[in-house]
Design an enzyme around this catalytic site. Structure first.
Site, PDB file in Angstrom:
ATOM      1  N   GLY A 183      44.669  30.163  -9.250  1.00  0.00           N
ATOM      2  CA  GLY A 183      44.426  31.572  -9.553  1.00  0.00           C
ATOM      3  C   GLY A 183      45.608  32.275 -10.175  1.00  0.00           C
ATOM      4  O   GLY A 183      45.951  33.398  -9.795  1.00  0.00           O
ATOM      5  N   GLY A 228      27.388  11.026 -33.448  1.00  0.00           N
ATOM      6  CA  GLY A 228      27.087   9.702 -32.916  1.00  0.00           C
ATOM      7  C   GLY A 228      28.338   8.946 -32.524  1.00  0.00           C
ATOM      8  O   GLY A 228      28.287   7.987 -31.749  1.00  0.00           O
ATOM      9  N   ASN A 229      29.503   9.365 -33.055  1.00  0.00           N
ATOM     10  CA  ASN A 229      30.770   8.737 -32.684  1.00  0.00           C
ATOM     11  C   ASN A 229      31.265   9.186 -31.308  1.00  0.00           C
ATOM     12  O   ASN A 229      32.140   8.535 -30.715  1.00  0.00           O
ATOM     13  CB  ASN A 229      31.863   9.066 -33.704  1.00  0.00           C
ATOM     14  CG  ASN A 229      31.959   8.042 -34.826  1.00  0.00           C
ATOM     15  OD1 ASN A 229      31.612   8.334 -35.967  1.00  0.00           O
ATOM     16  ND2 ASN A 229      32.424   6.847 -34.499  1.00  0.00           N
ATOM     17  N   SER A 230      30.734  10.289 -30.803  1.00  0.00           N
ATOM     18  CA  SER A 230      31.227  10.858 -29.550  1.00  0.00           C
ATOM     19  C   SER A 230      31.162   9.846 -28.416  1.00  0.00           C
ATOM     20  O   SER A 230      30.120   9.261 -28.151  1.00  0.00           O
ATOM     21  CB  SER A 230      30.399  12.091 -29.167  1.00  0.00           C
ATOM     22  OG  SER A 230      30.607  13.140 -30.064  1.00  0.00           O
ATOM     23  N   ASP A 274      35.393  16.338 -20.601  1.00  0.00           N
ATOM     24  CA  ASP A 274      34.334  15.785 -21.445  1.00  0.00           C
ATOM     25  C   ASP A 274      34.282  14.254 -21.356  1.00  0.00           C
ATOM     26  O   ASP A 274      34.241  13.561 -22.376  1.00  0.00           O
ATOM     27  CB  ASP A 274      34.512  16.226 -22.900  1.00  0.00           C
ATOM     28  CG  ASP A 274      33.216  16.062 -23.708  1.00  0.00           C
ATOM     29  OD1 ASP A 274      32.166  15.828 -23.080  1.00  0.00           O
ATOM     30  OD2 ASP A 274      33.270  16.150 -24.941  1.00  0.00           O
ATOM     31  N   HIS A 316      29.346  15.383 -22.844  1.00  0.00           N
ATOM     32  CA  HIS A 316      28.358  16.154 -23.602  1.00  0.00           C
ATOM     33  C   HIS A 316      27.227  15.286 -24.138  1.00  0.00           C
ATOM     34  O   HIS A 316      26.159  15.788 -24.487  1.00  0.00           O
ATOM     35  CB  HIS A 316      29.024  16.964 -24.725  1.00  0.00           C
ATOM     36  CG  HIS A 316      29.446  16.168 -25.918  1.00  0.00           C
ATOM     37  ND1 HIS A 316      30.744  15.746 -26.110  1.00  0.00           N
ATOM     38  CD2 HIS A 316      28.754  15.729 -26.998  1.00  0.00           C
ATOM     39  CE1 HIS A 316      30.835  15.087 -27.246  1.00  0.00           C
ATOM     40  NE2 HIS A 316      29.632  15.067 -27.816  1.00  0.00           N
TER      41      HIS A 316
END
Length: 593
Positions: free
Chosen positions: A376, A321-323, A252, A212
């Site tokens: 599925g 900002g830590n991401s 992510d 992200h």
């Protein structure tokens, strides 16, 4: 990560006031019945379609030919054309297998080792599924080993020697700076940027961060300006150019590359060795403040904020900002990757276990987007006894029409026990194995089938082994077997596919956890609740078995990643009072696989 994104992934929103704008959809569904391949015309059409699709979809064609072989082998001996059909199906399978084998050599020659390994593993699974002998010629064996060796050697990780202190390792962290140029709102321009964290894992300058953080740079829909830089912990003034190598939107995660020698490189630990209450440290650049380290403990391991895996909850201070920064133990070993914090709740922060990074790391190195797989289906962890702490597999509660699981022959009630020979004890185990498998490949799924397993088409109980009795003239309690499945690409919202394919009332089971059966001949919108999945949206909304339900409206809100329904009901738990009830459910969750 923004608060809105976390909440979208964590659950669903209720907008009952929007229901008045809904449009109903009862006739949008397609027919996904499996054809009768004993019909000469249908069989000939299928074989012709497989041949035409072989170049564009080699593994799907190989899979379909394997299903034909299995279908013909299962035919009764009194089927007059059995030998002819079986011979033709086996010839077709041999042609598809030969084509796949040649592709393995071609991909190796082009140094596309991830593709070569995917093809090779799928080919071996296909041969195992149809029971035919694969004469593993020396050339193929060498090609498979070459692909596997080269693919697994893509990462060059830090060795165990030369261990450093936490203070030294901070120098191996970076600030990730995404410059998006100038954005204009209401006639006023302002600098648009995204700030995150990252850490070196490779002496060649490879960096791990969150998807992200760099999402705009790899989003095909984004048409604006975008430049990627990093800043070293020891030099906050210099912007060093970097590029995105690979990314995984589902987990992510992203892998970056810069052309500098890292001042320090992080080593991987194991989140499996962590216990609740153990001390951990988060390193990053909160609000752009480089070289920040905070400490805390592991609060939990079972938070479902991502669609396919559970993540760690931590109480170490985490801010914007830590991401993408590393979560380490006292030895400096990476235990996780910080990815989210909830601004409104101090101390409620989350990290991705490092095991998932290890699982997809080679794919990130091979470049491009990592696409995950699914077959599925919808289900939950199966336990032999409700009080059991460990699971005994994953029970399939629903199979989507036309899906890989449906074509392969899996039924509601089947219990998945293993994937490619690796045991499945819980839903989390199954999702982890599917993450490790490459999408657009073939996998062997081992299952057991109780007598109560339901036909996906009729919904009626289907005896194991198609009702065949044992020597003592009794139905077996269960059977077991293996099926070959094509691992389709998992869309961002699997529930959207179910919504588009399934009859309206049937989709309530996988999306809301409420199985409905028609209760009125005159009114096709009236139903009765036949079963409730514990812990589902329906269960939490207070529905019970035998409650009457009338579907007023349903609507998909793809931007919100949710589906909403307005129902008229008389719930037993509410004293059978008439009520119009609005309920919502996410279009993606851990329970879709």
């Amino acid at each position: 990560m923004p608060f809105s994104i976390v909440m979208r992934r964590a659950g669903f929103l209720f907008f009952v006031c929007i229901f008045l704008l809904f449009g109903s959809c009862l006739s949008r569904k397609a027919d996904y019945d499996i054809p009768d391949f004993t019909d000469e015309r249908i069989f000939a059409k299928e074989t012709e379609d497989i041949k035409k699709a072989r170049e564009a979809e080699p593994l799907r064609s190989l899979w379909r030919s394997a299903l034909l072989v299995r279908e013909m082998k299962a035919r009764p001996d009194d089927f007059e054309l059995k030998d002819s059909f079986l011979s033709r199906a086996q010839t077709l399978f041999d042609e598809c297998a030969s084509h796949t084998e040649n592709l393995v050599y071609e991909k190796n020659a082009d140094k596309k080792y991830a593709d070569a390994l995917r093809l090779a593993e799928s080919l071996e699974n296909a041969y195992a599924a149809v029971g035919l002998v694969f004469e593993q010629r020396e050339d193929f064996t060498k090609a498979r080993i070459e692909a596997e060796t080269a693919f697994k050697n893509l990462p060059v990780l830090a060795s165990e020697t030369g261990k450093k202190s936490l203070a030294d390792l901070i120098q191996g962290s970076v600030t990730v700076w995404v410059d998006l140029g100038v954005k204009v709102e209401k006639g006023m321009g302002y600098a648009a940027r995204v700030i995150g964290s990252g850490f070196f894992i490779d002496e060649r300058g490879y960096i791990v961060t969150n998807h992200h953080v760099i999402a705009d740079l790899v989003d095909p829909k984004y048409e604006g300006y975008g430049k990627l830089y990093i800043k070293k912990a020891s030099d906050s003034d210099t912007r060093i150019p970097a590029k995105v190598i690979g990314w995984d939107k589902t987990l992510d995660l992203a892998l970056l590359k810069t052309e500098i020698k890292p001042p320090a490189v992080f080593r991987f630990g194991s989140s499996e060795n962590l216990d609740v209450g153990e001390r951990i440290y988060a390193i990053g650049s909160p609000a752009g403040l480089e070289s920040t380290i905070t400490s805390g403990i592991v609060s939990s391991f079972d938070r479902n904020l991502l669609s396919t895996v559970s993540v760690m909850q931590i109480d170490a201070a985490v801010n914007s900002g830590n991401s993408g920064g590393p979560l380490v133990n006292e030895k400096g070993e990476v235990q996780g990757i910080v990815f989210a914090g909830l601004p409104a709740f101090e101390g409620l922060n989350f990290a991705i276990p490092v095991e998932y990074l290890k699982t997809v790391l080679e794919l990130l190195y091979s470049g491009g987007e990592v696409r995950h797989s699914w077959i599925g289906a919808y289900g939950r962890t199966f336990k032999n006894k409700p009080a059991d702490k460990t699971g005994a597999g994953v029970e399939i509660l629903y199979v989507m029409p036309g899906s890989s699981a449906s074509r392969a022959g899996l039924l509601p009630g089947d219990i998945v026990r293993a994937v490619n020979g690796k045991n499945v004890g819980s839903l989390e185990d199954l999702q982890a194995l599917l993450i490790s498998c490459k999408s657009e490949s073939l996998a062997l799924i081992q299952y057991r089938r109780p007598v109560k397993a339901k036909s996906a088409e009729s919904g009626e109980g289907k005896a194991a082994a198609d009702g065949k009795k044992t020597a003592d003239n009794k139905l077996p309690a269960e059977t077991s077997g293996k099926v070959l499945v094509h691992l389709d690409v998992r869309n961002e919202y699997p529930g959207k596919e179910i919504y588009e394919r399934e009859a309206e009332y049937r989709m309530f089971y996988p999306l809301f956890g409420m199985e409905l059966v028609p209760s009125s001949v005159g009114n096709k919108r009236k139903f009765t609740v036949q079963s409730i999945v514990k812990g589902s949206i329906a269960d939490e909304s207070g529905f019970s078995i035998h409650d009457p339900v009338e579907i007023i409206r349903t609507k998909l809100f793809e931007d919100d990643g949710a589906i909403y329904a307005e129902l008229y009901t008389k719930k037993r738990k509410s004293g059978y009072l008439d009520v119009n009830l609005g309920v919502g459910a996410p279009l993606d969750s851990l329970y879709f696989f």
